[in-house]
Design a protein around this motif. Sequence first.
Motif, short mmCIF file in Angstrom:
data_model
loop_
_atom_site.label_atom_id
_atom_site.label_comp_id
_atom_site.label_asym_id
_atom_site.label_seq_id
_atom_site.Cartn_x
_atom_site.Cartn_y
_atom_site.Cartn_z
N TYR A 133 10.09 -4.27 6.21
CA TYR A 133 10.61 -4.87 4.98
C TYR A 133 10.18 -6.33 4.90
O TYR A 133 9.85 -6.94 5.92
CB TYR A 133 12.15 -4.78 4.94
N SER A 137 10.37 1.46 10.12
CA SER A 137 10.57 0.96 8.76
C SER A 137 10.31 -0.54 8.77
O SER A 137 10.63 -1.23 9.73
CB SER A 137 11.98 1.26 8.26
N SER A 148 7.37 2.59 5.37
CA SER A 148 7.81 3.71 6.18
C SER A 148 6.60 4.24 6.93
O SER A 148 5.62 4.65 6.32
CB SER A 148 8.40 4.80 5.28
N GLY A 188 10.00 -2.19 -3.70
CA GLY A 188 11.40 -1.76 -3.76
C GLY A 188 11.71 -0.85 -2.58
O GLY A 188 11.10 -0.95 -1.52
N ASP A 189 12.63 0.04 -2.77
CA ASP A 189 13.10 0.94 -1.73
C ASP A 189 12.02 1.95 -1.34
O ASP A 189 11.28 2.44 -2.20
CB ASP A 189 14.36 1.68 -2.23
N ALA A 190 11.94 2.28 -0.06
CA ALA A 190 10.92 3.22 0.42
C ALA A 190 11.13 4.63 -0.10
O ALA A 190 10.19 5.41 -0.16
CB ALA A 190 10.88 3.22 1.94
N LYS A 191 12.35 4.98 -0.51
CA LYS A 191 12.60 6.33 -1.01
C LYS A 191 12.44 6.44 -2.52
O LYS A 191 12.05 7.48 -3.04
CB LYS A 191 14.00 6.79 -0.62
N THR A 192 12.73 5.37 -3.25
CA THR A 192 12.70 5.43 -4.71
C THR A 192 11.68 4.48 -5.34
O THR A 192 11.41 4.57 -6.53
CB THR A 192 14.08 5.11 -5.30
N GLY A 193 11.11 3.57 -4.56
CA GLY A 193 10.18 2.58 -5.09
C GLY A 193 8.80 3.15 -5.34
O GLY A 193 8.48 4.29 -4.99
N THR A 253 10.93 -7.22 -3.06
CA THR A 253 10.99 -6.67 -1.71
C THR A 253 9.99 -5.53 -1.59
O THR A 253 9.87 -4.70 -2.48
CB THR A 253 12.41 -6.13 -1.41
N ASN A 276 9.07 -2.48 1.04
CA ASN A 276 9.57 -1.72 2.19
C ASN A 276 8.51 -0.72 2.62
O ASN A 276 7.81 -0.15 1.77
CB ASN A 276 10.86 -0.98 1.83
N TYR A 333 6.05 0.28 -0.17
CA TYR A 333 6.61 0.53 -1.49
C TYR A 333 7.17 -0.75 -2.09
O TYR A 333 7.80 -1.54 -1.39
CB TYR A 333 7.75 1.55 -1.41
#
Length: 145
Positions: free
Chosen positions: A59, A57, A76, A89-94, A72, A74, A87
């Motif tokens: 960032y 991961s 993966s 923002g967040d790697a799961k939700t961005g 930011t 991120n 991504y």
Amino acid sequence: TVIDGDDMPVFCMKEKLMQLDDKQTICKAEYDGNPADKKIKFGEEMFKVGSGLGNMSQYTQGLKTKAGKEITINGSMTLVTLKGAMYLGDAKTGKAIFKICSPVEAKNFVPGIGQDDYLIEIPPGVDMALAVALVMAYEEMNQRY
């Protein structure tokens, strides 16, 4: 150091000699004196790229938009195939802003045939220099593992 098509420096990457975490610092690059001498110096720090355990991961820290808003990015990546995405923002939700792929095939294990190549799929509107900086930082950190 990355140089553009007009032979102008775009950015430089460096890391602290002694550091506990694995971070690359992306700085503005500029010619030191006469551009014909090709001496490049590190300019102002733009942002840092860090990684988590095993470099799976990634960032950013201190990355800002032209308007000065901190953002930011991120990433993966998979350790085996070296494929992944970055991504906003967040790697799961961005929102995915670009994809990275290092084709791990039998031919890549032969010295000199694409072992260090990365394919980057960058959609329109995404800063290509930013994408290249993130991939270069990832590769530099990946060399440590």
